[in-house]
Design an enzyme around this catalytic site. Sequence first.
Site, PDB file in Angstrom:
ATOM      1  N   THR A  29      27.515 -91.029  11.898  1.00  0.00           N
ATOM      2  CA  THR A  29      28.705 -90.239  12.207  1.00  0.00           C
ATOM      3  C   THR A  29      29.050 -89.401  10.977  1.00  0.00           C
ATOM      4  O   THR A  29      28.688 -89.773   9.852  1.00  0.00           O
ATOM      5  CB  THR A  29      29.884 -91.137  12.617  1.00  0.00           C
ATOM      6  OG1 THR A  29      30.164 -92.039  11.549  1.00  0.00           O
ATOM      7  CG2 THR A  29      29.572 -91.911  13.887  1.00  0.00           C
ATOM      8  N   GLY A  61      31.740 -88.545   8.894  1.00  0.00           N
ATOM      9  CA  GLY A  61      32.428 -89.095   7.727  1.00  0.00           C
ATOM     10  C   GLY A  61      31.662 -90.232   7.089  1.00  0.00           C
ATOM     11  O   GLY A  61      31.605 -90.360   5.861  1.00  0.00           O
ATOM     12  N   CYS A  62      31.087 -91.074   7.917  1.00  0.00           N
ATOM     13  CA  CYS A  62      30.340 -92.234   7.411  1.00  0.00           C
ATOM     14  C   CYS A  62      29.078 -91.800   6.678  1.00  0.00           C
ATOM     15  O   CYS A  62      28.703 -92.391   5.665  1.00  0.00           O
ATOM     16  CB  CYS A  62      29.983 -93.161   8.569  1.00  0.00           C
ATOM     17  SG  CYS A  62      31.405 -93.749   9.509  1.00  0.00           S
ATOM     18  N   SER A  63      28.425 -90.765   7.188  1.00  0.00           N
ATOM     19  CA  SER A  63      27.154 -90.301   6.615  1.00  0.00           C
ATOM     20  C   SER A  63      27.319 -89.349   5.438  1.00  0.00           C
ATOM     21  O   SER A  63      26.486 -89.330   4.539  1.00  0.00           O
ATOM     22  CB  SER A  63      26.317 -89.595   7.685  1.00  0.00           C
ATOM     23  OG  SER A  63      25.869 -90.519   8.638  1.00  0.00           O
TER      24      SER A  63
END
Length: 187
Positions: free
Chosen positions: A73, A75-77
């Site tokens: 995703t 933000g996570c990546s």
Amino acid sequence: QQARIRRQESVHKAPSQTRTFHALHFPHIMAPQVGDKLPEVILYEGVPDAKVKLTDLFAGKKGILFGLPGAYTPGCSKTHLPGYVADFDKFKAAGADVIVCVATNDPFVMSAWGEAHAVGNKVRMLSDMDAKLTDAFGIALNILGSKRMSRFSAVISDNEIKAWNGEEGGAMSCSLSNPTLAQLKAL
């Protein structure tokens, strides 16, 4: 644009006692507090047969546990995982024995995501595919029909939560690498 419209259409109004994150939040359990012990849950590493008991990872050790809504995703990546990988040496110098990233994706996805971000031996990429940890922490989200984990980070010492950083809504601030590192250094 069409994905955003579909996402907005799939969001339902949550009861007033719940918090939202682009979807429903399941409010049945309170999030962990400082001083709480880690729950006795099994996570998975690499493949579904490779079971890892969370409390075994942190028994007699100091470390970081952070969770996020999903592998790959934005933000996570782009921000969350890369910060912990980049700051690995700082965490080690501050006394971290282990850094664990967890999400409700299956173990194959978590492993591939870790490889895509060159985590190597810096961050353990664990799957909470049956959402046992998510439920135990009371941080479940329903995003587009999938049970996901709300973003958080925690400083752990011998299975005790020494600092808990749970994000509200779509925020990505207190659970990032830098504030979590400062908490670890303060122990």
